[in-house]
Design an enzyme around this catalytic site. Structure first.
Site, PDB file in Angstrom:
ATOM      1  N   LYS A   1       0.972  -1.201  -0.043  1.00  0.00           N
ATOM      2  CA  LYS A   1      -0.021   0.046   0.040  1.00  0.00           C
ATOM      3  C   LYS A   1       1.025   1.287  -0.080  1.00  0.00           C
ATOM      4  CE  LYS A   1      -3.622   2.868   0.424  1.00  0.00           C
ATOM      5  NZ  LYS A   1      -4.620   2.761   1.118  1.00  0.00           N
TER       6      LYS A   1
ATOM      7  N   LYS B   1       0.262  11.161   5.629  1.00  0.00           N
ATOM      8  CA  LYS B   1       0.659  10.010   6.512  1.00  0.00           C
ATOM      9  C   LYS B   1       1.592   9.125   5.537  1.00  0.00           C
ATOM     10  CE  LYS B   1      -2.609   7.116   7.171  1.00  0.00           C
ATOM     11  NZ  LYS B   1      -2.476   5.899   6.597  1.00  0.00           N
TER      12      LYS B   1
END
Length: 290
Positions: A168, A237
């Site tokens: 991811k 993030k």
């Protein structure tokens, strides 16, 4: 039929939960802001009174939370109620090393942990066409495929615990850098007198084409920033994790490092909770504040 619990009823968690209900699965839901669960309760979900209440009644517990700290905090609440043989599926995008530690703690309780982050944003969650990248025990991934099929167009097994999260991160490196260069491109086209609303059409099918281009270029051109599909702060993030883990594994991320700084700059100007389409304001704010 397996009973399913879903913790984290946000932008992604709500449509994913709704699809599980539509598929006929018994579903319990819990969210720190209880009111967010109400539409799902109206649809037929059971509203758990606490994390432990949910965990104690479910075979599979799904997590879809904002960051590593949130997952760690919820898992700490889950621990006392875990039952041997349960499966935890973490759809959140969090730190791979933290994921491995959580998986080890779950294993100590006889519980399986799958890191299964997703890509496709809210539209993919609504349509059930998310791309899922899974880490953990492959046999458990295969066991859950009949459930995950209602949420995704593809589930790819990537390796042991943490592999899904690393995958991811790689995904988000491409998405984030792409979003930034699309904003640069739209701004340049506008300042050169090009009809920016036709850029996505012009590039369709060519080497510059991509899903982010087809979604973001028209939205940036039209200064159309709602509804929010995903948040700028989420990309910050994920880019920060890319930079951090490049140091850990001994790789290099110069483009993602720059992207992290540009994304953080944009977030600091009041766009942290906004859609990445607002990145056009980094380069063409004077053209149209939208």
């Amino acid at each position: 039929m397996k009973t399913i619990g879903f913790i984290g009823i946000g932008l992604m968690g709500r449509p994913m939960s709704s699809r599980l209900l539509d598929a006929g699965f018994p579903l319990s839901v819990w969210n720190r802001s209880p009111e967010k669960s109400s539409p799902l309760v109206d649809q037929g979900a059971k509203k758990a009174t606490s994390v432990t209440d949910l965990v104690s009644s479910c075979d599979v517990v799904c997590l879809c939370l904002t960051d590593t700290m949130a997952v760690e905090q919820v898992f700490a609440e889950m621990l006392p109620a875990l039952i041997q043989g349960q499966i935890i599926v973490d759809f959140s995008s969090i730190d791979p090393i933290a994921t491995r530690k959580l998986a080890d703690q779950a294993q100590d309780k006889g519980v399986f942990w799958l890191d299964c982050p997703v890509s496709g944003g809210v539209p993919g969650a609504v349509s059930g066409s998310l791309a899922m990248m899974a880490g953990g025990e492959e046999s458990i991934v295969d066991l859950l495929r009949p459930i995950l099929a209602h949420l995704s167009s593809r589930v790819t097994y990537m390796g042991p615990s943490g592999a899904g999260q690393y995958t991811k991160i790689c995904n988000q490196m491409i998405v984030s850098c792409n979003a930034l260069v699309i904003a640069e491109m739209v701004a340049l086209a506008e300042k050169a007198g090009v009809n920016s609303q036709k850029l996505a059409e012009a590039f369709a099918g060519g080497f510059a084409d991509s899903k982010p281009l087809q979604v973001l270029a028209p939205e940036m051109s039209e200064r159309r920033f709602d509804p929010i599909k995903w948040h700028v702060k989420t990309l910050v993030k994920d880019l920060d994790m890319a930079v951090e883990h490049s140091k850990i594994v001994g790789s290099s991320t110069p483009m993602s490092g720059l992207a992290a700084q540009l994304m953080r700059l944009h977030a600091s100007r009041g766009f942290a909770g906004k859609d990445p389409a607002t990145l056009i304001k980094l380069y063409a704010e004077a053209a149209n504040d939208g």
